[in-house]
Design a protein around this motif. Structure first.
Motif, PDB file in Angstrom:
ATOM      1  N   MET A   1       0.859  -1.173  -0.053  1.00 56.68           N
ATOM      2  CA  MET A   1      -0.274  -0.001   0.020  1.00 56.68           C
ATOM      3  C   MET A   1       0.928   1.300  -0.275  1.00 56.68           C
ATOM      4  N   SER A   2       0.489   2.303  -0.863  1.00 60.40           N
ATOM      5  CA  SER A   2       1.401   3.292  -0.997  1.00 60.40           C
ATOM      6  C   SER A   2       1.129   4.202   0.166  1.00 60.40           C
ATOM      7  N   VAL A   3       2.172   5.173   0.471  1.00 60.19           N
ATOM      8  CA  VAL A   3       2.137   5.936   1.621  1.00 60.19           C
ATOM      9  C   VAL A   3       1.146   7.031   1.614  1.00 60.19           C
ATOM     10  N   SER A   4       0.836   7.482   0.298  1.00 61.76           N
ATOM     11  CA  SER A   4      -0.227   8.564   0.091  1.00 61.76           C
ATOM     12  C   SER A   4      -1.538   7.943   0.375  1.00 61.76           C
ATOM     13  N   VAL A 170       2.053  -1.905   5.235  1.00 55.56           N
ATOM     14  CA  VAL A 170       2.241  -0.660   5.814  1.00 55.56           C
ATOM     15  C   VAL A 170       3.421  -0.385   6.631  1.00 55.56           C
ATOM     16  N   ARG A 171       4.144   0.614   6.314  1.00 53.74           N
ATOM     17  CA  ARG A 171       5.571   0.776   6.982  1.00 53.74           C
ATOM     18  C   ARG A 171       5.316   1.233   8.420  1.00 53.74           C
ATOM     19  N   GLY A 172       6.144   1.053   9.318  1.00 56.36           N
ATOM     20  CA  GLY A 172       6.123   1.429  10.690  1.00 56.36           C
ATOM     21  C   GLY A 172       6.191   2.919  10.727  1.00 56.36           C
ATOM     22  N   ALA A 173       6.912   3.546   9.825  1.00 58.31           N
ATOM     23  CA  ALA A 173       7.075   5.136   9.810  1.00 58.31           C
ATOM     24  C   ALA A 173       5.445   5.780   9.407  1.00 58.31           C
ATOM     25  N   GLY A 178       0.396   8.300  10.703  1.00 57.35           N
ATOM     26  CA  GLY A 178      -0.924   8.508  10.671  1.00 57.35           C
ATOM     27  C   GLY A 178      -1.450   8.459  12.097  1.00 57.35           C
ATOM     28  N   LYS A 179      -0.937   7.908  13.131  1.00 62.20           N
ATOM     29  CA  LYS A 179      -1.357   7.854  14.543  1.00 62.20           C
ATOM     30  C   LYS A 179      -1.176   9.275  15.111  1.00 62.20           C
ATOM     31  N   LEU A 180      -0.050   9.774  14.693  1.00 61.85           N
ATOM     32  CA  LEU A 180       0.406  11.474  15.160  1.00 61.85           C
ATOM     33  C   LEU A 180      -0.612  12.322  14.474  1.00 61.85           C
ATOM     34  N   ALA A 181      -0.868  12.200  13.319  1.00 61.05           N
ATOM     35  CA  ALA A 181      -1.809  13.112  12.400  1.00 61.05           C
ATOM     36  C   ALA A 181      -3.177  12.986  13.210  1.00 61.05           C
ATOM     37  N   ALA A 468       9.833   3.161  14.835  1.00 62.94           N
ATOM     38  CA  ALA A 468       9.284   2.935  13.396  1.00 62.94           C
ATOM     39  C   ALA A 468       9.766   1.293  12.937  1.00 62.94           C
ATOM     40  N   LYS A 469      11.065   1.610  13.007  1.00 69.08           N
ATOM     41  CA  LYS A 469      11.699   0.447  12.442  1.00 69.08           C
ATOM     42  C   LYS A 469      11.710  -0.872  13.228  1.00 69.08           C
TER      43      LYS A 469
END
Length: 476
Positions: A1-4, A170-173, A178-181, A468-469
């Motif tokens: 899945m893309s970051v966007s 879904v990458r950790g970063a 997303g959670k932070l936003a 995140a890593k």
């Protein structure tokens, strides 16, 4: 899945989870209501206080101007009152204003302390604090952020959802961002009533627009620090319960314990003398430098000789001016210099205490924010000290003006009770208090705090990259 696509999906998913939590929704609504109440109540209080002080100032100014014909020295002892006006931003953060006096009685030969503080006139309930927008954002809103964000990642780990998202690409970063936003949006929503009030003050009172916008930015940055810390703790600990305990402990230490303990530590280290001890020291110094009422005092015998030589006469009776007035003016000059010395020494000790308290800003962002908040609101110790210094400068000027009338208008050979026309009181300049300019306040209190809050965010962001890593390697 893309970051966007993944990042908005994570944020929206977090919002939906919070909306499904009825306790979280109710707590958010209550916090918004509490902030609105704090804004309305505080604004009304400051408006009423300012109106009352303006009315009192007009009354005492009229009483001063309407004095009858009098001897100038009697007017010196009649005295005058001045009242400290509040900044339009004082509603946001009361600072030290409830505990410092707001009224100065100005008279000759004496420097009085400010009186009639709210704490001295109110019940003991004032000790429990007053509800202000600053208090809600500084203390209560971070606690709500903690309860909303403590399970943002840890709860998904416990349910196995975190592993599923990582497996789906879904990458950790991306997950953390997303959670932070999501939680940053909630934090800004919780602060929205206060932020809107600050923008309104900036529009209605352009003179404090820069201060209001700086406050808005500072509080937004402070809430962001709490959001980042809460999400990272949730992502670092294996269970939501552990994250909650760690975050609540951090809130207690940084928002409750350190702000309460540090002033006591500072007071013990600096050791300011009491008001009585200061008065005794001043009287001892006054007795040592000379007594203008004692004709045999060595200093004033020398002063009389210098005065006679200056006017080219040999007797006081031959002076073209009133010698009693000259004595009063010289005595006032000496005592005022001494008063100023002690006042500035006390302000220096207070600054040393504040520096000790502010040194804990590295461990408590609330202490840093409070420093900026009270300074920009015009309710910190510096603002109070500025009022005292301006009041003393005004006192000295009007007393010496009256002494000048004693010297030049009262008949030199008069009986000592001669009265002069009352128009002289009407010509006395009125007291005006101007707060420190924004550039000065920002340089001392705002920019260092922005740098410190930024200093909190930078390592948190660095830790976020590591977390995140770690999530990608060990999502379980």
């Amino acid at each position: 899945m893309s970051v966007s696509r993944a990042l908005p999906a994570v944020a929206v998913g977090e919002w939906r989870a919070m909306l499904r939590n009825q306790v979280a929704v109710a707590a958010g609504i209550l916090m918004l209501a509490l902030t609105l109440v704090a804004i309305v109540v505080s604004h009304e209080r400051v408006g009423a206080v300012n109106a009352e002080r303006t009315r009192f100032q007009s009354t005492v100014d009229a009483q001063w101007a309407n004095q009858p014909d009098r001897h100038p020295h009697r007017v010196v002892h009649y005295g005058h009152y001045v009242f400290r006006p509040l900044s339009p931003l004082a509603f946001f953060d009361f600072g030290v204003d409830p505990f410092t006096g707001s009224t100065l009685f100005l008279e000759g030969h004496r420097q009085n302390s400010a009186n009639f503080s709210d704490a001295a006139q109110s019940s003991v309930l004032l000790r429990f604090g007053q509800l202000t927008p600053a208090f809600v954002l500084q203390v209560l809103t971070p606690l709500l952020i903690v309860f909303l964000a403590f399970g943002s990642v840890a709860r998904e780990r416990e349910r196995g959802q975190l592993r599923l998202q990582i497996v789906q690409g879904v990458r950790g970063a991306t997950l953390l961002l997303g959670k932070l936003a999501a939680h940053a949006g909630v934090a800004l929503l919780l602060g929205a009533p206060a932020f809107i009030a600050l923008v309104a003050i900036a529009v209605v009172h352009p003179a404090v627009a820069a201060e209001a916008l700086a406050l808005l930015a500072g509080y937004a940055l402070y809430l962001l620090v709490w959001v980042v810390a809460a999400v990272l703790v949730s992502a670092s600990l294996p269970r939501a319960r552990d994250a909650l305990l760690a975050l609540v402990a951090g809130w207690i230490v940084t928002a409750i314990l350190l702000p309460r303990v540090m002033p006591d530590i500072a007071a013990g280290d600096v050791g300011r003398p009491s008001r009585i001890e200061t008065e005794v020291a001043i009287h001892e110094r006054l007795a040592a430098i000379g007594d203008s009422h004692n004709p045999d005092d060595p200093y004033f015998k020398a002063f009389r000789a210098r005065t006679l030589a200056h006017y080219g006469v040999t007797r006081v009776e031959d002076l073209p001016v009133n010698y009693s007035g000259l004595l009063m003016a010289e005595g006032e000059r000496m005592t005022s210099a001494l008063f100023d010395e002690f006042m500035r020494a006390d302000h220096t000790r207070q600054s040393e205490e504040s520096a000790i308290v502010h040194s804990a800003s590295v461990a408590s962002p609330l202490i840093a924010l409070r420093r900026m908040s009270t300074a920009l609101s015009g309710t910190n110790l510096d603002s109070h000290a500025r009022f005292l210094l301006e009041g003393e400068r005004y006192r000295y000027a009007f007393v010496q003006r009256l002494n000048g009338l004693h010297v030049n208008v009262v008949t030199p050979t008069g009986a000592g009770d001669e009265r002069i026309d009352k128009h002289h009181w009407e010509d006395t300049p009125r007291f005006g208090y101007a707060p420190a300019p924004f550039a000065e306040v920002a340089a001392r209190h705002a920019w260092p705090v922005f740098a410190l809050l930024g200093g909190w965010l930078l390592p948190l962001c660095a830790i976020g990259g590591w977390v995140a890593k770690r999530l990608e390697r060990n999502p379980a």
